[in-house]
Design an enzyme around this catalytic site. Structure first.
Site, mmCIF file in Angstrom:
data_model
loop_
_atom_site.group_PDB
_atom_site.id
_atom_site.type_symbol
_atom_site.label_atom_id
_atom_site.label_comp_id
_atom_site.label_asym_id
_atom_site.label_seq_id
_atom_site.Cartn_x
_atom_site.Cartn_y
_atom_site.Cartn_z
ATOM 1 N N HIS A 159 0.838 -1.207 0.000
ATOM 2 C CA HIS A 159 0.000 0.000 0.000
ATOM 3 C C HIS A 159 0.873 1.258 0.000
ATOM 4 C CE1 HIS A 159 -2.936 3.006 1.092
ATOM 5 N NE2 HIS A 159 -2.352 3.224 2.251
ATOM 6 N N HIS A 211 3.483 7.571 5.307
ATOM 7 C CA HIS A 211 2.241 8.202 5.764
ATOM 8 C C HIS A 211 1.457 7.400 6.790
ATOM 9 C CE1 HIS A 211 0.024 5.817 2.671
ATOM 10 N NE2 HIS A 211 -0.985 5.984 3.493
ATOM 11 N N GLU A 217 0.445 6.561 12.588
ATOM 12 C CA GLU A 217 -0.871 6.100 12.997
ATOM 13 C C GLU A 217 -0.887 4.608 13.360
ATOM 14 O OE1 GLU A 217 -4.037 6.392 10.152
ATOM 15 O OE2 GLU A 217 -5.464 6.642 11.774
ATOM 16 N N ASP A 218 -0.297 3.799 12.505
ATOM 17 C CA ASP A 218 -0.438 2.354 12.683
ATOM 18 C C ASP A 218 0.635 1.725 13.554
ATOM 19 O OD1 ASP A 218 -2.493 2.747 10.988
ATOM 20 O OD2 ASP A 218 -1.583 1.787 9.250
ATOM 21 N N ASP A 236 -3.278 8.172 -1.457
ATOM 22 C CA ASP A 236 -3.587 7.097 -0.517
ATOM 23 C C ASP A 236 -4.993 6.568 -0.823
ATOM 24 O OD1 ASP A 236 -3.564 5.698 2.126
ATOM 25 O OD2 ASP A 236 -4.962 7.275 2.726
ATOM 26 N N ASP A 261 -16.123 13.344 -28.361
ATOM 27 C CA ASP A 261 -14.816 13.354 -27.687
ATOM 28 C C ASP A 261 -14.600 12.143 -26.786
ATOM 29 O OD1 ASP A 261 -16.611 14.028 -25.744
ATOM 30 O OD2 ASP A 261 -15.372 15.597 -24.853
HETATM 31 MN MN MN Z 1 -2.759 4.738 3.899
#
Ligand code: MN
Length: 497
Positions: A47, A71, A75-76, A137, A258
């Site tokens: 990811h 990123h 948090e994780d 993300d 188009d």
């Molecule tokens: Mn993420």
């Protein structure tokens, strides 16, 4: 396993320091997320790699790519901001913490959703790169949405279609807009998705034969005229954007020219006109479809030459001719301006992006968030931030209505561009400048002529508001307002009286 070169090869002339930074962030994330898996069962690191690659594809610099790798670390994984700063410096810490803050939400249900949006808008007003990382993300999360529990899929896809894709659009990042829309489309409108796909499939086979033939013939003609410096890019309209257009044309695909367009990208403006001349001398153009958006750019700032020609074998093809710079701005919008290592070198013609020059990346290296400065960000982002102060269940409907509808561009007497939802009136305009102006309108001129304040504005109008201290809004005005912002201010003014 994906190789880091897939990312570094996307950089334009990277320095050794750039490459070292990206490699370091790559290795740090790989190590930190070891043993961590996603819903799909694949390593979580995939990811981060995909997010960093999405960022690189927008042409962003090494710092932003590195922040993309990192990123989810805070948090994780309970890695601290201090650690990130020690390893990667304050700027990357600022970006990573910016994205992290978007993720930590205290509330539940609708308020949780609203809260996450409010945070998004504040982040966007502080450093646009935080938002770009978040969009990249989200793009990968959409690409892997099939692994998310079904009951969550629709919510995430709807949010992407209604909020994230329109944000990408307003920032001019067409590439992201198209990808986000098409990935959500199948979840939010599965039947319509299948229908459009079927229509397009039939049309595409026939269209591709014409395109191939035309492209070969065109290359020959350009060579005959000694034009060798060009590249040709073939773009197919996004499915969701085709769907929106089909709805306007009674779902008749034959009326849409188009669906696929041929883009010719050249070094100079003069080459654009030369090539247009060559094309018209050989292929007959459809009348009314020759557009010189270079001499007269669209109000959005878009520049290009457009023509639609009969290929001679029954086909009709749209051709767009532009310089590399016009192309970058058209596809990458804001991202094309912040990709430069040392800030913004070039001026933009897009009035929606002028403000970017004022928030140079690298200027906000501290982890403290500075208060918003008027004029630092565009009016509409400031307004979004204002909205967060008014909590409430209707918050989402309000912003969808006021910010993510199709827009018109109008001008103040000084020539500043204000954009408003289609159908907005003089009253909406006045309130979008300032509530005091809205509350004291006594008259208005549009394009130099006096008009009623109920007048609905058109793209390109020049609007002048006259105010009087004694003038007061009336509740009757509400029926002539398009924006909830104006309606709210009128109600508030009434309550005060
Ligand atoms: Mn993420």
């Amino acid at each position: 396993m994906a190789h880091i070169q897939e990312i570094t090869s996307l950089l334009h002339n990277p320095s050794d320091a750039d490459l070292a930074l990206i490699t370091k962030a790559h290795d740090f994330a790989l190590h930190a997320h070891e043993g961590h898996v996603r819903n799909s069962g694949e390593p979580y690191f995939n990811h981060l790699f995909a997010t960093a690659k999405n960022i690189a594809e927008l042409g962003m610099n090494a710092t932003t790519i590195a922040a993309g790798f990192l990123h989810d670390t805070i948090e994780d994984l309970h890695i601290t901001g201090e650690q990130i700063e020690k390893e990667f410096g304050g700027e990357i810490r600022f970006l990573v913490e910016g994205v992290t803050k978007l993720g930590s939400i205290k509330y539940k249900g609708t308020s949780r959703y609203n809260e996450s949006l409010r945070k998004l808008f504040v982040a966007m007003s502080q450093d646009i790169r935080v938002l770009i990382i978040k969009l990249c993300d989200r793009l990968h999360n959409m690409q892997t949405l099939q692994y998310v529990p079904q009951e969550k899929q629709l919510r995430i896809a709807t949010e992407t279609l209604e909020i994230y894709a329109p944000i990408a659009q307003r920032l001019g990042i067409k590439k992201l807009q198209r990808d986000l829309e098409d990935l959500s489309f199948t979840y939010v409108y599965p039947h319509e998705y299948k229908e459009v796909q079927k229509l397009l499939k039939l049309k595409k086979i026939e269209q591709e034969e014409h395109l191939d033939k035309f492209q070969r013939a065109l290359k020959k003609e350009l060579a005959k005229n000694n034009i060798t410096q060009f590249r040709i890019d073939h773009r197919v309209k996004g499915l969701y954007s085709l769907y929106k257009k089909l709805k306007r044309y009674e779902m008749n695909i034959e009326n849409i020219y188009d669906i696929s367009a041929l883009r010719i990208i050249v070094p100079d403006v003069s080459d654009c006109y030369k090539i247009l001349g060559i094309i018209h001398s050989i292929w007959r153009p459809l009348p009314d479809r020759i557009k010189d958006y270079i001499a007269s750019p669209k109000l959005s700032g878009y520049k290009s030459l457009h023509t639609t020609i009969f290929t001679g074998d029954g086909g009709i093809i749209e051709v767009q001719i532009r310089t590399e710079e016009m192309h970058k701005e058209a596809e990458y919008g804001i991202a094309s301006h912040i990709s430069y290592k040392d800030g913004f070198k070039k001026k933009t013609s897009n009035p929606n992006l002028l403000w970017v020059h004022k928030i140079l990346p690298g200027r906000r290296h501290t982890t403290e968030t500075k208060p918003l400065q008027t004029g630092d960000v565009p009016h509409w982002i400031q307004q979004l931030v204002e909205y967060q102060k008014e909590a409430g269940e209707e918050f989402l409907d309000d912003i969808k209505n006021d910010f993510f509808q199709e827009r018109i561009f109008v001008f103040t007497p000084k020539g500043d561009v204000i954009d408003l939802p289609i159908g907005s009136s003089v009253i909406d305009f006045a309130y979008s400048i300032h509530s005091d102006i809205g509350n004291h309108i006594s008259g208005a001129k549009v394009n130099g002529k006096f008009v009623a304040i109920y007048t609905v504005l058109q793209n390109g109008d020049r609007v002048e508001i006259e105010t009087k201290k004694s003038a007061k809004p009336s509740l009757k005005w509400i029926q002539y307002c398009k924006t909830t912002m104006a309606k709210k201010h009128i109600r508030i003014a009434q309550e005060k009286n």
